[in-house]
Every structure is written in structure tokens, then in C-alpha cells.
Design an enzyme around this catalytic site. Structure first.
Site, mmCIF file in Angstrom:
data_model
loop_
_atom_site.group_PDB
_atom_site.id
_atom_site.type_symbol
_atom_site.label_atom_id
_atom_site.label_comp_id
_atom_site.label_asym_id
_atom_site.label_seq_id
_atom_site.Cartn_x
_atom_site.Cartn_y
_atom_site.Cartn_z
ATOM 1 N N GLY A 121 0.832 -1.195 0.000
ATOM 2 C CA GLY A 121 0.000 0.000 0.000
ATOM 3 C C GLY A 121 0.865 1.243 0.000
ATOM 4 N N CYS A 132 5.262 -6.225 1.945
ATOM 5 C CA CYS A 132 5.646 -4.815 1.881
ATOM 6 C C CYS A 132 4.923 -4.031 2.983
ATOM 7 C CB CYS A 132 5.383 -4.261 0.495
ATOM 8 S SG CYS A 132 6.264 -2.699 0.168
ATOM 9 N N TYR A 133 3.969 -3.169 2.649
ATOM 10 C CA TYR A 133 3.244 -2.452 3.707
ATOM 11 C C TYR A 133 2.563 -3.437 4.656
ATOM 12 C CZ TYR A 133 0.036 0.700 6.098
ATOM 13 O OH TYR A 133 -0.634 1.409 7.068
ATOM 14 N N HIS A 153 8.014 -8.131 -3.208
ATOM 15 C CA HIS A 153 6.701 -8.454 -3.781
ATOM 16 C C HIS A 153 6.753 -9.805 -4.501
ATOM 17 C CE1 HIS A 153 4.521 -4.644 -3.108
ATOM 18 N NE2 HIS A 153 5.747 -4.145 -3.067
ATOM 19 N N GLU A 207 4.294 -11.427 -5.642
ATOM 20 C CA GLU A 207 3.198 -11.555 -6.601
ATOM 21 C C GLU A 207 3.566 -11.118 -8.014
ATOM 22 O OE1 GLU A 207 2.436 -7.425 -4.704
ATOM 23 O OE2 GLU A 207 3.445 -9.313 -4.236
ATOM 24 N N ASP A 215 -15.613 -13.107 -22.497
ATOM 25 C CA ASP A 215 -16.247 -12.897 -21.191
ATOM 26 C C ASP A 215 -17.757 -13.059 -21.272
ATOM 27 O OD1 ASP A 215 -13.678 -12.287 -20.311
ATOM 28 O OD2 ASP A 215 -13.951 -10.142 -20.610
ATOM 29 N N LYS A 217 -8.947 -13.139 -16.438
ATOM 30 C CA LYS A 217 -9.150 -13.514 -17.843
ATOM 31 C C LYS A 217 -8.707 -14.954 -18.104
ATOM 32 C CE LYS A 217 -10.026 -10.980 -20.951
ATOM 33 N NZ LYS A 217 -11.293 -10.597 -21.635
#
Length: 517
Positions: free
Chosen positions: A54, A81-82, A166, A168, A224, A366
Site C-alpha cells: 500500500g 511490503c506495507y 513483492h 506476486e 467474457d 481472464k
């Protein structure tokens, strides 16, 4: 309920990437605002919590903080992180500003064997201005980098961990393994979130929501809306009517392709509505991108309301809204990140909506949508069709949207995709191997002088955009061969009246978005 992980969003633009990586591990997860009620998170019966990054500093007045009920739950916690910093702050450790901000690639070394991190050195991605000065009681330093003495920490007995980097993002090559160690190893979550289980749950939810009442589904021909329609049809059968609105903002041949797809495979009867004049009148004189999206969103719904009245009482509308739409629109239930742009089917919906929305894909990425489409048996050509924004060519036609400018854009886009197709760059195999995920033309309201046939021209500019991406949340521009770009440019300026200059977009996402508006 499948085993689940609750992810707390502390305002990071990339909190959804954490969710996507956890889903890649076939573990269900949901993203919650950091201050969401406990009951909301408890509803998914989480096996553990992940705290996102964040923009704040934990020592700022009013900074987001980890809720007490998470610390009292006894469940595993991973702060990123945050998230690591707020965990430290809450447990009595010390966080302070770094002497120099650490942003970009870094190398950390595991200094203590632990269940979270691999041994040795690994390359990671850092993005922080604060760091851990002293870890809370019970925590040990697990890894360090030159600028982060506490690049990772953990209280192994309490199953609480923090990483300053991070995991991710793709820039941390071993990040998925770190998340696997936490989600599967430490939390004990079973990897049972599969396309088949998604289908089962989605069909059950749609059937419960609709009951015995009639349902409209909004179809565009994209993956979609097609997958959402197929799920809804499996759930409610003859209660479903599919409506395709030709809003005049479509690509070349799109209307015919949609009709053929429905007649061949998707099941429900299809009603085609010609509303091009309605949309173009509503967009007359409008140039601001957010205004375009809002107008298209409202007009879209009003057209459907009109069709519903013609069909009788139809209280439900199925939309192919997916998770990136929700995040980028900063929808009310995911409102901790800044709004990037309003998707016409999320933030662009008008007040006083008479439909109740059914959105079976609302929290799918997706790639998950495509996997579900494959499991449903939809044709590969439909599943791997080029993505197309809900507002259509309106957000690729910069400036005022007119019928004449749309036709110019349509032709330029057709040339570009035709040449990419001839080069074998738009097929399923190429995309799965990391090839082009999306490619299109944009018409710019930028006039320039040219010379054609020994005469002066003063026409608009076409920009070409092609990107590679796995998740559409981050993307890189595609390094197309010069020879291909030369052919596309030559064809456009020779075949498309009104364009005398072609440029190529070499900007990644971020800082740009994939679409121009």
C-alpha cells in the site's frame, strides 16, 4: 466452500495480482478492503490471511492497520511490503523511513532456514520507502538484502510471516513458490479451485439468484460475455434470452461473427438490436474518455431495459464483468485502490437500474475465464478471440466519435489484425507461448501534412498497439518485426482514406493502460 485465503487490500494497485497468483495455485481467495467487517471475511472461512502492499507509512496519522480479529484468529498471516510493516507495527516492532528508497530488482539471501523461503540467494522486486528497524517479539530475521536488513521475517511457531519484497509480480522469479509455501504448506489450503469447481459453483449461484424468473444476457461475442452466457444457459436453460446490441462501435464483421457463434454453439435464442444511431447521437460532441464510458454504460442499460419491456417482465441481466473491470473501476466493494478508468459495465452503470445483475465471472481473471470456457466446451476461436473493450471502438477513437471516423478506424484495425493473422501471431498456440495477447489500431485526432500522388494531404494518424501479457493487469509492448510494421503501415495509408501517418505504441502497462482511453 473450497479452502480459501483472505487477502486484505491496503490500497495497492497490484493487490489483485496477489489474488491471481493464489488462484494459479488452484486455491480460492477473495480480496477485501483492509477494514471490511469480520463477518464478511469469515464468510469464506479462510485458512489464512495475506496483507497487501500500500502507499501509506504505518506511522502516518490514520494509516490503515491490521484488524485485531486477524491477530486474534490464530490463523497464519503473510504481510507483503506495507502488509509486513503494519504487522510489525501492530505487534510492537519498529518501522522507520529508509535512508534511500528501494525500488526495482534486488537480491536477498536467506539467513535462517524456514518454511516460507528457499535457501540461498534469490532475485526479488522491491518497492518501498520504509523498512523494519526491529522485528516484533517472537520474530526472527529470515532474509536480508543490502538495503533491507529485514527483507523477510517470521514467527514460525505462530505462523506469522512478512516479506519486504513483492512475490506476486513476475519480476520476482521465485515468488510463486513463496506463495505456494505459505498458502499450501503453512496454511494447509487444498488446491481444489479448478475450472470444474468454478462451473459447479457459478451454475448453482446463478440458478439460486434467478429462481424461476426470466433472464436476459448481454452478449458481445467476446470470451467474457460468451462464457457468462454459457454458464447462465446451463443454469436456467429456456429462461434465458441472449441480446446482442449492435451499437455501431464494433469491429469489422463483428455482428455476423456473433450471430454465427450463437447459432452454432451457445444455445439460447439470440435477439439482435440495431442501436447504432442511438449510441452515436448520445456520443455527439463528447471527447472526454470517462464521459464516453458513462454515456455508453447508461445507453447500454437503457437499450436493454427497452428490450426487456418488449419481451415482458425480465428482472435479471447477465453481464460478462470480470475482476480487472471491477478493480480498475474501483467498484464499491473493492474501493481501496485509486480509480484508473470506469468500465462501462461497472462504474458506468446508471442510477435507478431496473435490472438485478447476474455476474458469474465478477471475481475471475481472464485466464480463469478462458479455462472455464474450455471446460464448457466452447470453440477455441471464441475462447481465444481478441479482447475487445465494452465501450468498443469509442475508446479507440480518440476525440469525437462519428460514423465517418469509426469507419476509418475499423478499416485500419482490420488491416493490422489481418497482417498479424497472416504472420501467425494471433493464434492460440502463439498466445499460450507468451505471444501477442491483444492488438488493435487507434485513431488519433492528430492531423499532419503528407504527400500522396504528388499532392498535399492533411489527414489523421493511426496508432498501432500490440501487447504481451499473462493477466492483463500488467503488459509489455510486443516487439513486432520491422518488416511486418512496414507492411501494415503501407497498407493502411494506401487502403484507408483519411489516414496518412502510422505510429507504433511502445509503452508498457504501467505506466500506460492497454487501451488508450
Amino acid at each position: 466452500m473450497p479452502d480459501a485465503i483472505a487477502i486484505l487490500d491496503f490500497g495497492s494497485q497490484y493487490a489483485q495480482l496477489i489474488a491471481r497468483r493464489v488462484r494459479e495455485l488452484h486455491v480460492y481467495c477473495e480480496l477485501f478492503p483492509w477494514d471490511a467487517p469480520q463477518a464478511q471475511m469469515d464468510a469464506i472461512q479462510p485458512k489464512g490471511y495475506i496483507l497487501s502492499g500500500g502507499p501509506n507509512s504505518v506511522y502516518d496519522a490514520g494509516a490503515p492497520a491490521i484488524p485485531n480479529f486477524i491477530l486474534e484468529s490464530g490463523l497464519p498471516v503473510l504481510g507483503i511490503c506495507y502488509g509486513m510493516q503494519t504487522l510489525t507495527h501492530a505487534l510492537g516492532g519498529r518501522v522507520a523511513a529508509s535512508q534511500e528508497r528501494e525500488y526495482g530488482p534486488a537480491e536477498i539471501e536467506t539467513v535462517l532456514p524456514n518454511p516460507l523461503l528457499p535457501s540461498g540467494r534469490q532475485r526479488v522486486w522491491m518497492s518501498h520507502g520504509d523498512r523494519i528497524e526491529s522485528a516484533p517479539a517472537g520474530f526472527q530475521i529470515l532474509a536480508a538484502s543490502p538495503n533491507s536488513p529485514a527483507a523477510a521475517m517470521g514467527d514460525v511457531a505462530a505462523r506469522r510471516y512478512g516479506v519486504q519484497f513483492h512475490p506476486e509480480v513476475h519480476h520476482t522469479p521465485g515468488g510463486l513458490e513463496v506463495l505456494r509455501n505459505f498458502v499450501v504448506g503453512i496454511c494447509g489450503a487444498q488446491p481444489d479451485w479448478t475450472p470444474e469447481s468454478i462451473i459447479t459453483q457459478a451454475v448453482e449461484r446463478v440458478r439460486t439468484q434467478a429462481g424461476g424468473q426470466r433472464v436476459l444476457t448481454a452478449v458481445s461475442g467476446g470470451v467474457d460475455s460468451s462464457v457468462a452466457t454459457a454458464l447462465a444457459h446451463r443454469a436456467v436453460g429456456e429462461q434465458l434470452t441472449a441480446v446482442f446490441v449492435d451499437n455501431g462501435l464494433l469491429r469489422m464483421g463483428e455482428r455476423e461473427q456473433v450471430r454465427a457463434a450463437f447459432e452454432g454453439t451457445l444455445g439460447p435464442r439470440l435477439v439482435v438490436v440495431d442501436a447504432a444511431d442511438t449510441f452515436l447521437r448520445a456520443l455527439r460532441g463528447v471527447t472526454e474518455p470517462e464521459a464516453k464510458r458513462r454515456i455508453i454504460g447508461e445507453t447500454f442499460i437503457r437499450v436493454f431495459e427497452h428490450e426487456a419491456r418488449k419481451l415482458g417482465e425480465v428482472p435479471f441481466l447477465v453481464q460478462g464483468t470480470i475482476y480487472p473491470d471491477v478493480v480498475e473501476s474501483s467498484a464499491p466493494d473493492r474501493n481501496k485502490a485509486a480509480r484508473i478508468k470506469t468500465h462501462h459495465n461497472v462504474g458506468g452503470l446508471p442510477e435507478g437500474l431496473t435490472f438485478r445483475l447476474i455476474e458469474p465471472l465478477r471475481y475471475l481473471f481472464k485466464d480463469e475465464v478462458r479455462a472455464v470456457g474450455q471446460a464448457l466446451g466452447l470453440p477455441a476461436g471464441l475462447i481465444w478471440r481478441q479482447p475487445f473493450p465494452g465501450p468498443g471502438l469509442a475508446v479507440r477513437c480518440l476525440g469525437e466519435v462519428t460514423a465517418e471516423r469509426l469507419e476509418i478506424l475499423r478499416q485500419a484495425d482490420a488491416v493490422f489484425t489481418d497482417e498479424l493473422g497472416r504472420a501467425g501471431m494471433l493464434n492460440q498456440k502463439e498466445r499460450e507461448a507468451g505471444g501477442i495477447a491483444q492488438a488493435f489500431a487507434v485513431l488519433l485526432p492528430v492531423y499532419s501534412v503528407g504527400v500522396m500522388g504528388d499532392q498535399r494531404t492533411y489527414h489523421e494518424t493511426a496508432a498501432l498497439r500490440a501487447v504481451t501479457t499473462e493477466d492483463f493487469m500488467t503488459a509489455d509492448w510486443a516487439r513486432l518485426p520491422y518488416e511486418l510494421l512496414a507492411r501494415v503501415s503501407s497498407r493502411i495509408v494506401n487502403e484507408v482514406k483519411g489516414v496518412n501517418r502510422v505510429v507504433y505504441d511502445v509503452t508498457s502497462k504501467p505506466p500506460a493502460t492497454i487501451e488508450w482511453e
